[in-house]
Design a protein around this motif. Structure first.
Motif, PDB file in Angstrom:
ATOM      1  N   GLY A  21       0.876  -1.213  -0.074  1.00 39.57           N
ATOM      2  CA  GLY A  21       0.115  -0.089  -0.020  1.00 39.57           C
ATOM      3  C   GLY A  21       0.761   1.379  -0.223  1.00 39.57           C
ATOM      4  O   GLY A  21       0.722   2.235  -0.617  1.00 39.57           O
ATOM      5  N   SER A  24       4.224   0.066  -2.928  1.00 39.93           N
ATOM      6  CA  SER A  24       3.873  -0.971  -4.135  1.00 39.93           C
ATOM      7  C   SER A  24       4.895  -2.148  -4.183  1.00 39.93           C
ATOM      8  O   SER A  24       4.652  -2.807  -5.274  1.00 39.93           O
ATOM      9  N   SER A  42      -0.905   2.451 -13.736  1.00 36.16           N
ATOM     10  CA  SER A  42      -0.923   3.216 -12.711  1.00 36.16           C
ATOM     11  C   SER A  42      -0.961   2.622 -11.378  1.00 36.16           C
ATOM     12  O   SER A  42      -0.729   1.452 -11.011  1.00 36.16           O
ATOM     13  N   ARG A  43      -0.480   3.530 -10.461  1.00 37.09           N
ATOM     14  CA  ARG A  43      -0.620   3.000  -8.922  1.00 37.09           C
ATOM     15  C   ARG A  43      -1.960   2.288  -8.248  1.00 37.09           C
ATOM     16  O   ARG A  43      -3.010   3.117  -8.464  1.00 37.09           O
ATOM     17  N   SER A  45      -4.668   1.640  -5.963  1.00 36.24           N
ATOM     18  CA  SER A  45      -5.216   2.197  -4.569  1.00 36.24           C
ATOM     19  C   SER A  45      -5.376   1.411  -3.480  1.00 36.24           C
ATOM     20  O   SER A  45      -4.749   0.147  -3.399  1.00 36.24           O
ATOM     21  N   PHE A  46      -5.295   1.924  -2.343  1.00 34.81           N
ATOM     22  CA  PHE A  46      -5.151   1.239  -0.956  1.00 34.81           C
ATOM     23  C   PHE A  46      -6.171   0.166  -0.966  1.00 34.81           C
ATOM     24  O   PHE A  46      -5.834  -1.143  -0.598  1.00 34.81           O
ATOM     25  N   THR A  48      -7.597  -1.524  -3.566  1.00 29.21           N
ATOM     26  CA  THR A  48      -6.880  -2.537  -4.711  1.00 29.21           C
ATOM     27  C   THR A  48      -5.932  -3.417  -3.742  1.00 29.21           C
ATOM     28  O   THR A  48      -6.074  -4.570  -3.957  1.00 29.21           O
ATOM     29  N   THR A  78      -4.518  -6.206 -11.038  1.00 30.48           N
ATOM     30  CA  THR A  78      -3.048  -5.842 -10.858  1.00 30.48           C
ATOM     31  C   THR A  78      -2.012  -6.440 -11.883  1.00 30.48           C
ATOM     32  O   THR A  78      -2.612  -7.531 -12.344  1.00 30.48           O
TER      33      THR A  78
END
Length: 85
Positions: A21, A24, A42-43, A45-46, A48, A78
């Motif tokens: 979180g 990554s 993309s990064r 989310s928490f 996810t 992811t």
């Protein structure tokens, strides 16, 4: 479920949620030069990362990599990519 097992599962859950979180990356990803990103790069989310971590507890999830991707990647949308060191 016994208290020790619940404690171990909680520690594992918190480890992955915290490190993936925030950075990554887990310790293993740091060593291998990889990180978690969304399918579009993309990064995550928490939320996810939490879903990805919960999916790790699906029975036999470790064998899901015999296909193309693990369930914790597929269900959370992811992927793990190489990064430069």
């Amino acid at each position: 479920i016994g208290g020790r097992l619940l404690y171990a599962l909680l520690v594992i859950f918190l480890y992955y949620v915290f490190w993936e979180g925030v950075t990554s990356r887990s310790l293993g990803k740091l060593i291998t030069g990889t990180k978690v990103v969304m399918e579009d790069g993309s990064r995550p989310s928490f939320g996810t990362i939490m879903l990805r971590t919960i999916c790790r507890f699906i029975p036999f999830e470790q064998f899901s990599f015999l296909g193309s991707e693990g369930w914790h990647d597929g269900l959370s949308k992811t992927k793990v990519i190489r990064v430069r060191r």
